[in-house]
Design an enzyme around this catalytic site. Structure first.
Site, PDB file in Angstrom:
ATOM      1  N   ASP A 118       5.763  -2.265   8.045  1.00 25.96           N
ATOM      2  CA  ASP A 118       4.246  -2.822   8.094  1.00 25.96           C
ATOM      3  C   ASP A 118       3.820  -3.956   6.747  1.00 25.96           C
ATOM      4  OD1 ASP A 118       3.535  -1.456   5.909  1.00 25.96           O
ATOM      5  OD2 ASP A 118       3.825   0.839   6.970  1.00 25.96           O
ATOM      6  N   ASP A 148       0.457  -4.554   4.380  1.00 22.56           N
ATOM      7  CA  ASP A 148      -0.367  -3.638   4.158  1.00 22.56           C
ATOM      8  C   ASP A 148      -0.947  -5.467   3.249  1.00 22.56           C
ATOM      9  OD1 ASP A 148      -0.241  -1.226   3.917  1.00 22.56           O
ATOM     10  OD2 ASP A 148       1.687  -1.403   2.503  1.00 22.56           O
ATOM     11  N   ASP A 191       2.180   1.212  -8.544  1.00 23.03           N
ATOM     12  CA  ASP A 191       4.268   1.551  -8.041  1.00 23.03           C
ATOM     13  C   ASP A 191       4.535   0.945  -9.169  1.00 23.03           C
ATOM     14  OD1 ASP A 191       4.489   1.087  -6.179  1.00 23.03           O
ATOM     15  OD2 ASP A 191       4.648   3.289  -5.342  1.00 23.03           O
TER      16      ASP A 191
END
Ligand code: ATP
Ligand code: MG
Length: 454
Positions: free
Chosen positions: A84, A86, A163
């Site tokens: 996907d 983002d 992260d």
């Protein structure tokens, strides 16, 4: 004057206000980011979905900063197709919502805009800053876990709360460059998952990052950098604080991404398997379950590769089978009927498992059916076998029987019979069923009233 022209001014005011109220942490000292110009990287707009491009372009035309970020950039740079796209922007969620009628605002912990184009959803997040202790908009608990972090910031702030370095690359629609603050491009080249910042702190802030480290390493064929891999063992217990619903989402990503076998092994190696499936210890990970589970994982991976549907119910049936059988046998030994024993044992193990990972009821119900059908597949009689064959879960139960047969040679003839039963025409099926009569279906007279369970 048109509204878009006022926007930069409004943002300026917002920043000044943030500064005055002390709500936002000042950008940390960081080296200037490395910018890879359009001709220094491989991302082309043709690889980005038209929906994501529309969102990027409209934000940009509206006077906002707009970047592709996260897995989209990482996967494109690796030559993989992103799952996907983002997007990160300096537009506030409400501003995104105003620009896109096809959007809605979601999330409590993170307020995000989802922009929908048919089946495709583009997630648009406003740049956020790292939290500040004691500040009203971002909070952590005593152990350092982030409870809320809605402090808006700039791209310079946003990057540090991501992260892994490979997940913190931005593709800027303004000039088509890739912006790298953290050495993510280098880590992509080396095939390394490296946490941004102090790994202990980052795992404490959000323990799910441990699962993400494993998931991405397996999916991309990367190594988890030692600095991020070593602290997993001592921080594993932090996963107990994570909501069971979030763990279910992660479980699906780990096991339904096409690398279920490897993910399972990596979780085991890092000591996280029993954090997700506490009953697998009770069942003994090196016993029968182990190979049954491994075959179920392999089966899941194969189905995904072939584009077939998968259900978590099947994997859960395998993961908890030994524990359920042990509990069931114990109840039978205490004098309970096989039918009731299985029902109660199933309740017990499923409720212990769902306390940890919130597997939705529609799946646990299917797990129960797969289990109950096992003995019904085993005890063949013309009427019963016909009914089992017509059961909505027949196929899943038959697949499960095949997995069990690999450990139990006594089931081989039974599997062959059911395989043939599905392959032949209706006449032949009738012949097979009437053949059972002569053999009395393999069920002893004494147990006839025991019900259908094992
Ligand atoms: P994929 O979508 O392929 O699973 P992804 O990297 O895009 O991988 P998402 O869960 O879609 O992962 O998150 C998008 C980005 O948001 C990540 O790449 C990362 O930068 C950031 N992110 C997501 N979850 C976390 C987290 N728990 N802690 C810090 N940053 C996160
Ligand atoms: Mg993503």
């Amino acid at each position: 004057m048109k509204w878009p022209a006022l926007r930069p001014f409004a943002r300026q005011v917002r920043r000044v206000c943030d500064g005055l109220t002390g709500m936002k942490k000042p950008a940390p000292e960081f080296p200037a980011p490395r910018r890879y110009a359009r001709d220094e990287h491989t991302i082309s707009r043709r690889q980005i979905s038209s929906a994501a491009l529309k969102v990027l372009n409209r934000l940009h035309e509206g006077g906002f900063r707009a970047c592709l970020v996260g897995g989209g950039v990482r996967d494109l740079l690796l030559g993989r197709e992103p799952k996907d796209f983002d997007i990160a922007t300096d537009a506030l969620p409400e501003e995104v919502h105003k620009l896109f009628r096809n959007s809605r605002l979601i999330g409590r912990r993170f307020r995000l805009a989802h922009v929908r184009f048919g089946p495709e959803i583009i997630e648009v997040a406003t740049f956020r800053a790292a939290h500040v202790a004691g500040d009203g908009a971002a909070r952590t608990n005593d152990e350092g876990r982030i409870l809320r972090d809605n402090v808006y910031g700039t791209i310079d702030d946003d990057v540090w709360r991501r992260d892994f370095t490979v997940n913190a690359l931005y593709y800027d629609i303004a000039d088509f460059s890739v912006i790298d603050y953290v050495g993510g491009v280098e880590d992509l080249e080396k095939g390394v998952m490296r946490l941004i910042g102090d790994p202990d702190v980052r795992y404490r802030e959000d323990p799910v990052r441990m699962l993400r480290a494993i998931r991405f390493a397996v999916k991309l064929g990367f190594q988890i950098d030692k600095s991020a891999a070593t602290p997993i063992a001592k921080n594993g217990h932090l996963l107990e604080e994570i909501s069971s619903a979030r763990l279910f989402d992660e479980m699906l990503k780990l096991f339904h991404g096409g690398c279920a076998q490897e993910s399972f092994e990596a979780l085991d190696r890092h000591g996280l398997l029993t954090r997700l499936f506490p009953l697998s210890t009770l069942a003994g990970t090196n016993g029968g379950t182990d190979s049954l589970v491994r075959r179920a994982l392999e089966n899941t991976d194969n189905r995904i590769r072939q584009g077939k549907s998968v259900t978590p119910a099947f994997l859960v049936a395998a993961l908890l089978w030994d524990a359920a059988m042990k509990a069931c046998k114990k109840l039978e030994k205490d004098g309970m009927s096989p039918h009731d024993s299985l029902a109660i044992a199933a309740d017990e193990v499923i409720s212990r498992q769902t306390a940890r990972v919130a597997i939705p009821r529609r799946f646990t119900q299917m797990t129960r059916e797969i289990w109950t059908l096992q003995s019904r597949l085993e005890r063949r009689t013309p009427a019963r076998s016909r009914k089992v064959y017509e059961h909505a879960r027949f196929r899943a139960a038959y697949d499960f029987l095949l997995l069990r047969a690999a450990d139990d040679t006594r089931l081989a003839e039974l599997c062959d019979w059911w395989t043939r039963f599905q392959e032949v025409d209706e006449n032949e099926r009738e012949t097979m069923l009437s053949g059972l009569k002569k053999n009395s279906g393999g069920r002893s007279r004494r147990r006839r009233r025991d019900g259908d369970a094992a």
